[in-house]
Design an enzyme around this catalytic site. Structure first.
Site, mmCIF file in Angstrom:
data_model
loop_
_atom_site.group_PDB
_atom_site.id
_atom_site.type_symbol
_atom_site.label_atom_id
_atom_site.label_comp_id
_atom_site.label_asym_id
_atom_site.label_seq_id
_atom_site.Cartn_x
_atom_site.Cartn_y
_atom_site.Cartn_z
ATOM 1 N N ASP A 12 -10.134 -3.702 -4.856
ATOM 2 C CA ASP A 12 -9.278 -2.695 -4.225
ATOM 3 C C ASP A 12 -9.375 -1.405 -5.032
ATOM 4 O O ASP A 12 -9.166 -1.428 -6.242
ATOM 5 C CB ASP A 12 -7.836 -3.200 -4.215
ATOM 6 C CG ASP A 12 -6.850 -2.258 -3.542
ATOM 7 O OD1 ASP A 12 -7.250 -1.149 -3.128
ATOM 8 O OD2 ASP A 12 -5.675 -2.641 -3.444
ATOM 9 N N HIS A 30 -8.222 -4.900 -0.524
ATOM 10 C CA HIS A 30 -6.995 -4.255 -0.067
ATOM 11 C C HIS A 30 -6.655 -4.749 1.345
ATOM 12 O O HIS A 30 -7.525 -4.846 2.206
ATOM 13 C CB HIS A 30 -7.201 -2.732 -0.050
ATOM 14 C CG HIS A 30 -5.936 -1.974 0.173
ATOM 15 N ND1 HIS A 30 -5.068 -1.658 -0.849
ATOM 16 C CD2 HIS A 30 -5.387 -1.450 1.300
ATOM 17 C CE1 HIS A 30 -4.054 -0.980 -0.370
ATOM 18 N NE2 HIS A 30 -4.220 -0.843 0.931
ATOM 19 N N SER A 74 0.830 -1.206 0.000
ATOM 20 C CA SER A 74 0.000 0.000 0.000
ATOM 21 C C SER A 74 0.867 1.259 0.000
ATOM 22 O O SER A 74 1.630 1.472 -0.931
ATOM 23 C CB SER A 74 -0.968 -0.044 1.186
ATOM 24 O OG SER A 74 -1.970 0.927 1.065
#
Length: 314
Positions: free
Chosen positions: A246, A276, A155
C-alpha cells in the site's frame, strides 16, 4: 512477503480497465460502487437499519444507523468510509458495518459526508464532527451509551477518524478508541512505500494526486493531514491497520510511532502481502480482508466491554 495470491488475482482482473483518475468524478464514483458490489463483504442481518439526517454547518448530513439485536444501552461506532474524499458512500462499507454491529454488539453510524470537488476541505471534517456531536446529543433516542463511543474509518475515512479523535480530545469529548484502517495521515508522496507501491496495486500515485487535487489542493491544516498536528498526546487509544503493498503504508506506520511516542496506547496490525482496500472494500474476495474485519470487530467488542486493559497492547 510476496503479493497475496487472492490480491494478485484481483489485480490481474483489472487489466484493461481504465483507472479511476482517467474517468469523470461521476463515473469514478459509479465504478467504485460497482467494484464493491462485486467484491465487498456480503452484509449480515441486523435488528434495524435506519436513515437519518444530521444538521451540520454546511447543511444536512445523511447517516445510516445499524442497530444490533438485543437490548441497550449499546456502545456506538461512528464509521467514515474511504474513497479519497471524492468517491464512496455508506454503500461501499455496508457489509463491514453490519459485521461491526453484530460482533461488537454496537450501534454503528455510517456517515455520508460531503466530498470534493463539489465540497472540498474542510466540509468532510465539519460533517464528521457534526455527526459525532449528534450521536452524543441523541443518545437516548439511539439507545446508546455516550460514554462508550469510538470512531473508525478506512483510507480517507481513516484520515477523518484520526482528525475527529484529535478534535474530540481538544473539546474534552471522551472516546474509548479510534480504528484507522490504512489511513491517509499526510500528503507526503516521497516515502519508500509510495515509491515501491505507487503503481500496479490499485491505489496509485496518479490516483492519490487526483484525489488530493479535488479535496485539498494546498493542505496546510492539521485537519487535512493529522500527522501535522502539533501534539497527539491524550488522544483516544488507537488500533491501526496497514498493508504491505500500500502506498499509504509508511504514513500510517509513522502515525503509529507518533502516537506511541506520545504515550497513546496503540495496536498496529500490518498485513503482509496485502494491498490498499483489502479489508473494507474487497473482503468478499480476499480471505485476509475478511479476517481483518473480524479482528477489528473483536477488538471493538473487547474495548466496548472492558476498556483498554494493558493486555490489549502489551
Amino acid at each position: 512477503m510476496p503479493l497475496d495470491q487472492q490480491a494478485a488475482t484481483w489485480l490481474a482482473g483489472l487489466a484493461g480497465v481504465p483507472a479511476l483518475n482517467e474517468m469523470s468524478v461521476d463515473d469514478a464514483r459509479a465504478t467504485y460502487r460497482a467494484v464493491v458490489e462485486q467484491c465487498g463483504l456480503p452484509p449480515e442481518e441486523v435488528a434495524e437499519i435506519a436513515e437519518h439526517r444530521v444538521a451540520g454547518p454546511h447543511g444536512d448530513v445523511p447517516v445510516r444507523v445499524y442497530t444490533p439485536k438485543g437490548s441497550g444501552l449499546f456502545p456506538v461506532l461512528v464509521y467514515l468510509h474511504g474513497g479519497g474524499w471524492v468517491i464512496g458512500d455508506p454503500d461501499v462499507v455496508h457489509g463491514p458495518c453490519t459485521v461491526f454491529a453484530n460482533r461488537a454488539h454496537a450501534v454503528v453510524v455510517s456517515v455520508d459526508y460531503r466530498m470534493g470537488p463539489e465540497d472540498p476541505f474542510p466540509a468532510a471534517v465539519d460533517d464528521s464532527i457534526a455527526v459525532l456531536d449528534w450521536v452524543r446529543e441523541r443518545a437516548a433516542e439511539l439507545n446508546i451509551d455516550q460514554d462508550r463511543i469510538a470512531v473508525a474509518g478506512d483510507s480517507a475515512g481513516g484520515n477523518l477518524a484520526a482528525v475527529v479523535a484529535l478534535d474530540a480530545r481538544d473539546r474534552g469529548i471522551p472516546l474509548v478508541g479510534q480504528v484507522l484502517i490504512y489511513p491517509a495521515v499526510d500528503f507526503d508522496l516521497e516515502t519508500d512505500s509510495m515509491r515501491e507501491n505507487g503503481d500496479g496495486y490499485f491505489l496509485t500515485l496518479d490516483l492519490l494526486k487526483w484525489f488530493v487535487e479535488r479535496y485539498a489542493p494546498d493542505p496546510t491544516d492539521w485537519r487535512a493531514a493529522p500527522m501535522a498536528a502539533a501534539d497527539v498526546s491524550g488522544v483516544a487509544p488507537a488500533y491501526v491497520v496497514t498493508a504491505e503493498f500500500d502506498p499509504l503504508r509508511d504514513g500510517g506506520e509513522a502515525y503509529v510511532t507518533r502516537l506511541s511516542e506520545a504515550g497513546v496506547p496503540v495496536i498496529h496490525r500490518r498485513y503482509d502481502g496485502q494491498i490498499h482496500g483489502f479489508a473494507a472494500n474487497l473482503a468478499g474476495v480476499m480471505d485476509e480482508g475478511r479476517a481483518a474485519v473480524e479482528s477489528i470487530a473483536e477488538h471493538l467488542r473487547t474495548v466496548f466491554r472492558l476498556g483498554w486493559t494493558p493486555r490489549l497492547w502489551e
